[in-house]
Design a protein around this motif. Structure first.
Motif, PDB file in Angstrom:
ATOM      1  N   ASN A 103       0.817  -1.221   0.000  1.00  0.00           N
ATOM      2  CA  ASN A 103       0.000   0.000   0.000  1.00  0.00           C
ATOM      3  C   ASN A 103       0.844   1.261   0.000  1.00  0.00           C
ATOM      4  O   ASN A 103       0.407   2.300  -0.508  1.00  0.00           O
ATOM      5  CB  ASN A 103      -0.936   0.001   1.216  1.00  0.00           C
ATOM      6  N   MET A 104       2.053   1.194   0.576  1.00  0.00           N
ATOM      7  CA  MET A 104       2.922   2.374   0.599  1.00  0.00           C
ATOM      8  C   MET A 104       3.322   2.778  -0.816  1.00  0.00           C
ATOM      9  O   MET A 104       3.370   3.968  -1.147  1.00  0.00           O
ATOM     10  CB  MET A 104       4.161   2.107   1.457  1.00  0.00           C
ATOM     11  N   TYR A 105       3.604   1.793  -1.669  1.00  0.00           N
ATOM     12  CA  TYR A 105       3.917   2.111  -3.069  1.00  0.00           C
ATOM     13  C   TYR A 105       2.750   2.848  -3.724  1.00  0.00           C
ATOM     14  O   TYR A 105       2.940   3.807  -4.477  1.00  0.00           O
ATOM     15  CB  TYR A 105       4.218   0.825  -3.843  1.00  0.00           C
ATOM     16  N   LYS A 106       1.527   2.406  -3.445  1.00  0.00           N
ATOM     17  CA  LYS A 106       0.339   3.050  -4.025  1.00  0.00           C
ATOM     18  C   LYS A 106       0.173   4.472  -3.494  1.00  0.00           C
ATOM     19  O   LYS A 106      -0.088   5.409  -4.248  1.00  0.00           O
ATOM     20  CB  LYS A 106      -0.920   2.229  -3.690  1.00  0.00           C
ATOM     21  N   ILE A 107       0.307   4.639  -2.171  1.00  0.00           N
ATOM     22  CA  ILE A 107       0.120   5.955  -1.549  1.00  0.00           C
ATOM     23  C   ILE A 107       1.132   6.955  -2.111  1.00  0.00           C
ATOM     24  O   ILE A 107       0.786   8.098  -2.442  1.00  0.00           O
ATOM     25  CB  ILE A 107       0.234   5.839  -0.012  1.00  0.00           C
ATOM     26  N   ALA A 108       2.396   6.529  -2.248  1.00  0.00           N
ATOM     27  CA  ALA A 108       3.432   7.410  -2.800  1.00  0.00           C
ATOM     28  C   ALA A 108       3.182   7.667  -4.288  1.00  0.00           C
ATOM     29  O   ALA A 108       3.286   8.809  -4.760  1.00  0.00           O
ATOM     30  CB  ALA A 108       4.814   6.797  -2.589  1.00  0.00           C
ATOM     31  N   GLY A 109       2.852   6.609  -5.023  1.00  0.00           N
ATOM     32  CA  GLY A 109       2.628   6.753  -6.467  1.00  0.00           C
ATOM     33  C   GLY A 109       1.479   7.684  -6.794  1.00  0.00           C
ATOM     34  O   GLY A 109       1.496   8.384  -7.815  1.00  0.00           O
ATOM     35  N   GLU A 110       0.477   7.722  -5.909  1.00  0.00           N
ATOM     36  CA  GLU A 110      -0.694   8.578  -6.135  1.00  0.00           C
ATOM     37  C   GLU A 110      -0.563   9.942  -5.461  1.00  0.00           C
ATOM     38  O   GLU A 110      -1.530  10.709  -5.401  1.00  0.00           O
ATOM     39  CB  GLU A 110      -1.960   7.851  -5.657  1.00  0.00           C
ATOM     40  N   LEU A 111       0.637  10.244  -4.928  1.00  0.00           N
ATOM     41  CA  LEU A 111       0.943  11.555  -4.344  1.00  0.00           C
ATOM     42  C   LEU A 111      -0.047  11.928  -3.239  1.00  0.00           C
ATOM     43  O   LEU A 111      -0.638  13.000  -3.236  1.00  0.00           O
ATOM     44  CB  LEU A 111       0.969  12.644  -5.434  1.00  0.00           C
ATOM     45  N   LEU A 112      -0.217  11.015  -2.283  1.00  0.00           N
ATOM     46  CA  LEU A 112      -1.151  11.225  -1.175  1.00  0.00           C
ATOM     47  C   LEU A 112      -0.368  11.526   0.110  1.00  0.00           C
ATOM     48  O   LEU A 112       0.530  10.765   0.489  1.00  0.00           O
ATOM     49  CB  LEU A 112      -2.017   9.982  -0.980  1.00  0.00           C
ATOM     50  N   PRO A 113      -0.689  12.635   0.799  1.00  0.00           N
ATOM     51  CA  PRO A 113       0.157  13.105   1.916  1.00  0.00           C
ATOM     52  C   PRO A 113      -0.113  12.428   3.259  1.00  0.00           C
ATOM     53  O   PRO A 113      -0.323  13.091   4.273  1.00  0.00           O
ATOM     54  CB  PRO A 113      -0.173  14.596   1.961  1.00  0.00           C
ATOM     55  N   GLY A 114      -0.113  11.102   3.309  1.00  0.00           N
ATOM     56  CA  GLY A 114      -0.254  10.401   4.581  1.00  0.00           C
ATOM     57  C   GLY A 114       1.051  10.413   5.354  1.00  0.00           C
ATOM     58  O   GLY A 114       2.116  10.648   4.788  1.00  0.00           O
ATOM     59  N   VAL A 115       0.980  10.153   6.660  1.00  0.00           N
ATOM     60  CA  VAL A 115       2.197  10.070   7.481  1.00  0.00           C
ATOM     61  C   VAL A 115       2.159   8.806   8.333  1.00  0.00           C
ATOM     62  O   VAL A 115       1.163   8.528   9.000  1.00  0.00           O
ATOM     63  CB  VAL A 115       2.364  11.317   8.387  1.00  0.00           C
ATOM     64  N   PHE A 116       3.258   8.043   8.266  1.00  0.00           N
ATOM     65  CA  PHE A 116       3.450   6.859   9.114  1.00  0.00           C
ATOM     66  C   PHE A 116       4.476   7.223  10.182  1.00  0.00           C
ATOM     67  O   PHE A 116       5.554   7.714   9.853  1.00  0.00           O
ATOM     68  CB  PHE A 116       4.015   5.683   8.300  1.00  0.00           C
ATOM     69  N   HIS A 117       4.157   6.978  11.434  1.00  0.00           N
ATOM     70  CA  HIS A 117       5.119   7.211  12.526  1.00  0.00           C
ATOM     71  C   HIS A 117       5.630   5.848  12.981  1.00  0.00           C
ATOM     72  O   HIS A 117       4.851   4.981  13.404  1.00  0.00           O
ATOM     73  CB  HIS A 117       4.461   7.970  13.674  1.00  0.00           C
ATOM     74  N   ILE A 118       6.935   5.655  12.916  1.00  0.00           N
ATOM     75  CA  ILE A 118       7.537   4.341  13.135  1.00  0.00           C
ATOM     76  C   ILE A 118       8.502   4.387  14.310  1.00  0.00           C
ATOM     77  O   ILE A 118       9.466   5.162  14.302  1.00  0.00           O
ATOM     78  CB  ILE A 118       8.328   3.872  11.882  1.00  0.00           C
ATOM     79  N   SER A 119       8.256   3.562  15.333  1.00  0.00           N
ATOM     80  CA  SER A 119       9.268   3.372  16.386  1.00  0.00           C
ATOM     81  C   SER A 119      10.125   2.194  15.914  1.00  0.00           C
ATOM     82  O   SER A 119       9.799   1.035  16.146  1.00  0.00           O
ATOM     83  CB  SER A 119       8.597   3.105  17.736  1.00  0.00           C
ATOM     84  N   ALA A 120      11.190   2.530  15.214  1.00  0.00           N
ATOM     85  CA  ALA A 120      11.943   1.567  14.390  1.00  0.00           C
ATOM     86  C   ALA A 120      12.436   0.373  15.211  1.00  0.00           C
ATOM     87  O   ALA A 120      12.986   0.538  16.298  1.00  0.00           O
ATOM     88  CB  ALA A 120      13.112   2.269  13.711  1.00  0.00           C
ATOM     89  N   ARG A 121      12.246  -0.826  14.639  1.00  0.00           N
ATOM     90  CA  ARG A 121      12.494  -2.057  15.381  1.00  0.00           C
ATOM     91  C   ARG A 121      13.071  -3.123  14.458  1.00  0.00           C
ATOM     92  O   ARG A 121      12.844  -3.117  13.252  1.00  0.00           O
ATOM     93  CB  ARG A 121      11.155  -2.531  15.972  1.00  0.00           C
ATOM     94  N   ALA A 122      13.798  -4.039  15.058  1.00  0.00           N
ATOM     95  CA  ALA A 122      14.381  -5.154  14.307  1.00  0.00           C
ATOM     96  C   ALA A 122      13.279  -5.983  13.636  1.00  0.00           C
ATOM     97  O   ALA A 122      12.183  -6.125  14.168  1.00  0.00           O
ATOM     98  CB  ALA A 122      15.186  -6.042  15.252  1.00  0.00           C
TER      99      ALA A 122
END
Length: 554
Positions: A96-115
């Protein structure tokens, strides 16, 4: 005391800013990001309004794929949408991230980065999840402290709306996400001043609607797919300037200035470390320590990782630099180097700056990274032939990539009080210490920091609470190695763990026990007795269990 100064952990700091911009949050909680989703849900249920004066719709889906799909739908319908995730959860969102970026949609994911689970599951922190998402087309913004998690979260939303590109804002899981610090929160009025209302309206106008039909999500043949993919280049080329412009305007409102690449250290530095995430705070402390001894060292902290702006990187790099070490918190098996290191090498190769660059890995699975280790990285740089593709923080006696560590150094600011509390999972030690550090942070002018180390068994496992407080800002995102005060609430740990090892000369050791003097003499190990005597420790005991019983605390 500034009324906006509050003690909170990184998850709360990020969620507080994200909530301001969110109309719909599609969530599927996963450790260590769950707190962000839970807070958004709690605030929404209690009627808390976003910056537009509206309630926030929070929906828990049945999978991470469902959460990212719902987010894609919400954005397509013209709503500002947010999610919070980590590790495998993020990986399940990638289609879905590829789609969101490809369609120029300004969503935001907040990630507490983990292994990401590989040879074994690790619920702890590194950058292997966010590095697996760097091809999706999301802009990537990195935070290195609780204050930065709050600031960058807001900036990610502002820049997404302005640029029409989705953002992935990340910070270190279980370090920044769970570390309690005293920070300055931003009033929602500041966001209202900064947001581009015209860009927001343009996004709304692009929403799927029967009144505004357009083609979307088609299948394209070889004749046009390539060209259409390339047509988005201008959005990515414009993004670095948009982010820097917002950072500058944010500084005018808050007094906190950020850059795409923040340089810290001697202006004529010869040896520089490049990194992102919480380790940047550790490097800053180490740079101060080394430069105080006459060395010429520096740090470049990477904020905007994607798109990687070569122009801004080269501007931040002092002209005096001779050698660079790039630190990555991920391992890309089989690669010629790790992602950030390859980016730096690529930029320098294409420029006229021909510098020696070496790369190394640190901190996988929340392995603690200390100033002593960072000094080893600088020592490696100063050698005639610095080791490349090194590791630091482990002893590698198989492929011999690890750097040797020198003598332990103490870089914590003078006047800081460091306390370590050994407890048993669910015995109340962690909860009490969270309350204690918030009381100190919120009711005094002291800076305060709390970090809580658990093993993955959680309930019934070992917990160690690390508390620091003092008159200077605390930039120490690593475990306490030299403590003024150590306490143990579980007498069964005597003989199992070396709890007096980290108490400084003349410090205090407190043991919760029902043992009398004869039993103490019998049960304390020879090593503990030696430490207490040789380092002149003040040793106290308390029978807190009996005391709690008398007071009716159970």
């Amino acid at each position: 005391m500034n009324k906006n100064m509050k003690s909170m952990d990184g998850n709360t700091a990020a969620a507080l800013a994200a909530y301001a911009f969110t109309e719909i949050a599609a969530i599927y909680p996963i450790t260590p990001s769950s707190t962000m989703a839970e807070l958004a849900d709690e605030w929404s249920a209690n009627g808390k309004k976003n910056m537009f004066g509206q309630g926030v719709m929070v929906r828990e889906m049945q999978s991470e794929g469902g959460a990212s799909g719902a987010l894609h739908g919400a954005l397509s319908a013209g709503s500002l949408a947010t999610t919070f995730t980590a590790s495998q959860g993020l990986l399940l969102m990638i289609p879905n991230m590829y789609k969101i970026a490809g369609e120029l949609l300004p969503g935001v994911f907040h990630i507490s980065a983990r292994a990401v689970a590989a040879h074994a599951l690790s619920i702890f922190g590194d950058h292997s999840d966010v590095m697996a998402a760097r091809q999706t087309g999301f802009a990537m913004l990195s935070s290195g402290s609780v204050q930065e998690a709050h600031d960058m979260a807001g900036l990610a939303h502002l820049c997404a709306i302005e640029s029409s590109l989705p953002f992935l804002h990340f910070f270190d899981g279980f370090r920044t996400s769970h570390e309690i610090q005293k920070i300055e929160t931003v009033d929602y009025e500041v966001y209202r001043k900064l947001i581009n209302h015209e860009a927001l309206q343009a996004f709304r106008d692009r929403a799927m609607s029967p009144e505004n039909p357009f083609t979307k999500g088609s299948a394209q043949n070889p004749d046009i797919y390539f060209q259409a993919k390339e047509s988005a280049n201008r959005f990515y080329e414009a993004l670095p300037d948009i982010v820097q412009d917002y950072m500058d305007r944010y500084a005018e409102q808050t007094g906190r200035q950020y850059h795409l690449f923040d340089y810290y250290g001697d202006p004529d530095a010869e040896y520089v470390v490049i990194a992102m995430g919480s380790v940047c705070e550790t490097v800053r402390e180490t740079v101060d320590y080394l430069n105080g001894k006459g060395e010429k060292t520096g740090l470049i902290a990477v904020r905007l990782y994607r798109p990687f702006s070569a122009k801004d990187f080269l501007t931040a790099l002092p002209s005096s630099v001779k050698k660079i070490a790039v630190l990555d918190r991920t391992k890309e098996a089989g690669s010629d180097g790790e992602p950030l290191c390859l980016d730096v090498k690529g930029v320098l190769y294409s420029s006229d700056r021909k510098l020696k660059v070496v790369g190394g890995i640190y901190g996988l699975g929340s392995k603690d990274t200390t100033p002593t280790q960072i000094k080893a990285v600088f020592d490696n740089l100063k050698s005639e032939e610095p080791k490349d593709n090194f590791t630091v923080g482990i002893t590698d006696d198989v492929t011999f990539r690890s750097l040797p560590l020198g003598e332990k150094i103490d870089t914590v600011p003078k006047g800081t009080v460091s306390c370590k509390f050994w407890g048993l999972g669910s015995d109340g030690t962690v909860g009490a210490n969270k309350s204690a550090i918030k009381i100190i942070g919120d009711n005094t002018d002291l800076y305060a920091q709390g970090y809580f180390a658990y093993d993955s068994k959680k309930s019934g496992g070992v917990t160690i609470s690390h508390l620091r407080f003092g008159p200077e800002p605390l930039r120490s995102p690593y475990l306490i190695e030299i403590a003024d005060f150590v306490s143990c609430s579980a007498p069964s740990y005597v003989g199992q763990y070396d709890m007096t090892e980290d108490v400084r000369e003349g410090g205090v050791f407190l043991l919760n026990t029902s043992w009398d003097e004869n039993e103490l003499n019998e049960r304390l190990t020879a090593k503990m007795k030696r430490d207490i005597a040789n380092r002149h420790l003040r040793f106290y005991t308390i029978n807190a269990d009996a005391l709690a019983g008398k007071l009716g605390l159970g």
